[in-house]
Enzyme design. Sequence first.
Site, mmCIF file in Angstrom:
data_model
loop_
_atom_site.group_PDB
_atom_site.id
_atom_site.type_symbol
_atom_site.label_atom_id
_atom_site.label_comp_id
_atom_site.label_asym_id
_atom_site.label_seq_id
_atom_site.Cartn_x
_atom_site.Cartn_y
_atom_site.Cartn_z
ATOM 1 N N ASN A 43 0.743 -1.093 0.099
ATOM 2 C CA ASN A 43 -0.049 -0.045 -0.059
ATOM 3 C C ASN A 43 1.022 1.181 -0.139
ATOM 4 O O ASN A 43 2.071 1.272 0.232
ATOM 5 C CB ASN A 43 -1.014 0.120 1.120
ATOM 6 C CG ASN A 43 -0.277 -0.087 2.580
ATOM 7 O OD1 ASN A 43 0.278 0.878 3.151
ATOM 8 N ND2 ASN A 43 -0.406 -1.225 3.273
ATOM 9 N N ASP A 83 -4.301 -6.437 4.902
ATOM 10 C CA ASP A 83 -5.477 -7.343 5.330
ATOM 11 C C ASP A 83 -5.169 -8.854 4.659
ATOM 12 O O ASP A 83 -6.030 -9.522 5.402
ATOM 13 C CB ASP A 83 -6.909 -6.836 5.177
ATOM 14 C CG ASP A 83 -6.788 -5.345 6.175
ATOM 15 O OD1 ASP A 83 -6.496 -5.486 7.251
ATOM 16 O OD2 ASP A 83 -7.566 -4.573 5.734
ATOM 17 N N LYS A 104 10.327 -16.390 -9.933
ATOM 18 C CA LYS A 104 9.606 -15.663 -10.509
ATOM 19 C C LYS A 104 8.281 -16.155 -11.468
ATOM 20 O O LYS A 104 8.678 -17.069 -12.200
ATOM 21 C CB LYS A 104 10.445 -14.651 -11.219
ATOM 22 C CG LYS A 104 9.774 -13.344 -11.895
ATOM 23 C CD LYS A 104 10.690 -12.659 -12.745
ATOM 24 C CE LYS A 104 10.023 -11.692 -13.472
ATOM 25 N NZ LYS A 104 10.789 -10.836 -14.621
ATOM 26 N N PHE A 115 -5.529 3.570 13.998
ATOM 27 C CA PHE A 115 -5.861 4.593 13.085
ATOM 28 C C PHE A 115 -6.749 3.920 12.110
ATOM 29 O O PHE A 115 -6.944 2.707 12.352
ATOM 30 C CB PHE A 115 -4.631 4.936 12.243
ATOM 31 C CG PHE A 115 -3.814 6.029 12.832
ATOM 32 C CD1 PHE A 115 -3.201 5.890 14.009
ATOM 33 C CD2 PHE A 115 -3.743 7.220 11.725
ATOM 34 C CE1 PHE A 115 -2.476 6.831 14.343
ATOM 35 C CE2 PHE A 115 -2.896 8.252 12.410
ATOM 36 C CZ PHE A 115 -2.220 8.216 13.645
ATOM 37 N N LYS A 117 -14.843 0.450 14.572
ATOM 38 C CA LYS A 117 -13.507 -0.224 14.799
ATOM 39 C C LYS A 117 -12.951 -0.001 16.364
ATOM 40 O O LYS A 117 -12.299 -0.791 16.821
ATOM 41 C CB LYS A 117 -12.319 0.484 13.765
ATOM 42 C CG LYS A 117 -12.465 0.117 12.513
ATOM 43 C CD LYS A 117 -11.554 0.337 11.442
ATOM 44 C CE LYS A 117 -11.833 0.065 9.953
ATOM 45 N NZ LYS A 117 -11.164 0.835 8.949
ATOM 46 N N LYS A 140 -12.156 -3.113 18.374
ATOM 47 C CA LYS A 140 -10.656 -3.451 18.779
ATOM 48 C C LYS A 140 -10.246 -2.881 20.177
ATOM 49 O O LYS A 140 -9.212 -3.016 20.636
ATOM 50 C CB LYS A 140 -9.705 -2.693 17.676
ATOM 51 C CG LYS A 140 -10.069 -3.270 16.441
ATOM 52 C CD LYS A 140 -8.918 -2.795 15.174
ATOM 53 C CE LYS A 140 -9.522 -3.127 13.809
ATOM 54 N NZ LYS A 140 -8.575 -3.341 12.733
HETATM 55 N N1 CTP Z 1 -4.651 -3.108 11.660
HETATM 56 C C1 CTP Z 1 -3.962 -4.260 12.575
HETATM 57 N N2 CTP Z 1 -3.702 -5.326 11.843
HETATM 58 C C2 CTP Z 1 -4.168 -5.552 10.729
HETATM 59 C C3 CTP Z 1 -5.039 -4.485 9.829
HETATM 60 C C4 CTP Z 1 -5.157 -3.426 10.466
HETATM 61 O O1 CTP Z 1 -3.302 -3.864 13.473
HETATM 62 N N3 CTP Z 1 -4.265 -6.794 9.901
HETATM 63 C C5 CTP Z 1 -4.671 -1.880 12.473
HETATM 64 C C6 CTP Z 1 -4.331 -0.775 11.818
HETATM 65 O O2 CTP Z 1 -2.828 -0.295 12.305
HETATM 66 C C7 CTP Z 1 -4.916 0.481 12.196
HETATM 67 C C8 CTP Z 1 -6.406 0.091 12.379
HETATM 68 O O3 CTP Z 1 -6.196 -1.622 12.935
HETATM 69 O O4 CTP Z 1 -4.452 1.025 13.419
HETATM 70 C C9 CTP Z 1 -7.507 -0.013 11.628
HETATM 71 O O5 CTP Z 1 -7.037 -0.402 10.283
HETATM 72 P P1 CTP Z 1 -7.611 -0.312 9.073
HETATM 73 O O6 CTP Z 1 -6.871 -0.627 7.794
HETATM 74 O O7 CTP Z 1 -8.277 1.183 8.660
HETATM 75 O O8 CTP Z 1 -8.850 -1.290 9.041
HETATM 76 P P2 CTP Z 1 -9.047 -2.635 9.223
HETATM 77 O O9 CTP Z 1 -9.364 -3.131 10.466
HETATM 78 O O10 CTP Z 1 -8.049 -3.474 8.344
HETATM 79 O O11 CTP Z 1 -10.350 -2.846 8.170
HETATM 80 P P3 CTP Z 1 -10.881 -2.483 6.794
HETATM 81 O O12 CTP Z 1 -9.781 -2.636 6.022
HETATM 82 O O13 CTP Z 1 -12.041 -3.449 6.470
HETATM 83 O O14 CTP Z 1 -11.487 -1.094 6.894
#
Ligand code: CTP
Length: 402
Positions: A214, A283, A293, A326, A340, A344
């Site tokens: 990302n 995710d 490769k 975040f 969230k 969490k």
């Molecule tokens: N986060 C985490 N572990 C993951 C994904 C996210 O600890 N595998 C944490 C990120 O560091 C952030 C928070 O969860 O502090 C929210 O991350 P975000 O990407 O906004 O949301 P997700 O929980 O991944 O949900 P979605 O992608 O469905 O919006």
Amino acid sequence: MLTGKTIILGVTGSIAAYKAAEIIRSLKALNANVRVIMTMNAAKFIGETTLQTLSGNPVYIDMFPDSSRVEDSLTHITVSNAADLFLIAPATANIIGKAANGIADDLLSTTLLSVGNKPVLIAPAMNERMYTNHIYKHNEKKLRISGIKFVDPEYGKLACGDEGDGRLASVDSIVQHVVNALMGEVVSDLKGKRILVTAGGTREHIDPVRFIGNPATGRMGFALARTAQIRGADVTLISGKTLLAPPDGVKYIQTETADQMRKFVLDSFKHADILVMAAAVGDFKPQKTEKNKIKRKGALRIDLEPTDDILEKLGKIKKDKIVVGFAAETNNLIKNAKSKLKKKNLDLIVVNDVTQSDAGFESETNIVKIIDKNNNVEELPKWTKEEVSHRIWDRIVKLVKK
Ligand code: CTP
């Protein structure tokens, strides 16, 4: 943090003069008003226009200017009147020698002599043989005795190619000294706290040359780590791959995948009082990473599986630790962030709309809202990531005090 403070930055003729640009940016990020005085020799190393643009103020050079310049015969007095602190960075052996002996033969040395008892900080930069010369040492000692503070230079590669003592201290360290000199009480509000910050984005390899990633650069997390360290915390920073240099004085761990990040975060969390999870953790990861490769032959299907949610896991075991997350959102910001926060078990969540320009990924600034457990939403204006970080620490300090 430095709102309302005016810092006079004196720049002298050293190869390190280019670092004055970074010093100005960092001080401005803390909301300081910066006014620059350069020596004639400094102007040979860095352009006046650069420092003028970055500081947003005219740059003063000439003691006896012609009518085309901004200075006048009282500039040294008006500028020193406005100062809350006088910083000379980089400072050559020459300006230090002049200051120690009361010599005022140009605008910078004259202004320095007229600052009275306002705080003065000097960050020397010179060759090691000059730095260890007993005449120089005698001058430095004289200034220290009269109350002037020094940001000692570092050991490292010098302009002449030699290695030794004399390299200008890092910008972080210089700014930290400025903040300490001006704001002793505020700085220590995270003292004794063990803080874990995550930054950057994770990568999941499909094969040796391709990954799913990302656009996170790590800037937000690095700003959080730097500002926490400035405020006295003991900081560990765990980041995905980034080009940024870790802040001075921070324990730094670089990771790559979500699984690696989870392992290091879980480990470090045991010793932390506060976690701020600014990393953009992927995710999904490929079910398997190809050893070789993948060759291009038409459409390719990759099966993905979810990574562990690190924050969710920590939310379950946090007890009285403070955990801040975040949320990177594109729509329904508040609703998604609130859910969230709850899911969490967070103390605060910082939400940003990643579709907005000047916010989120790959941006110097951010536009965020901070939501607490009572669903109160604090909207912040477009601020630098340093400013946003300070506001987040302000909020965390309040939670700690409760
Ligand atoms: N986060 C985490 N572990 C993951 C994904 C996210 O600890 N595998 C944490 C990120 O560091 C952030 C928070 O969860 O502090 C929210 O991350 P975000 O990407 O906004 O949301 P997700 O929980 O991944 O949900 P979605 O992608 O469905 O919006």
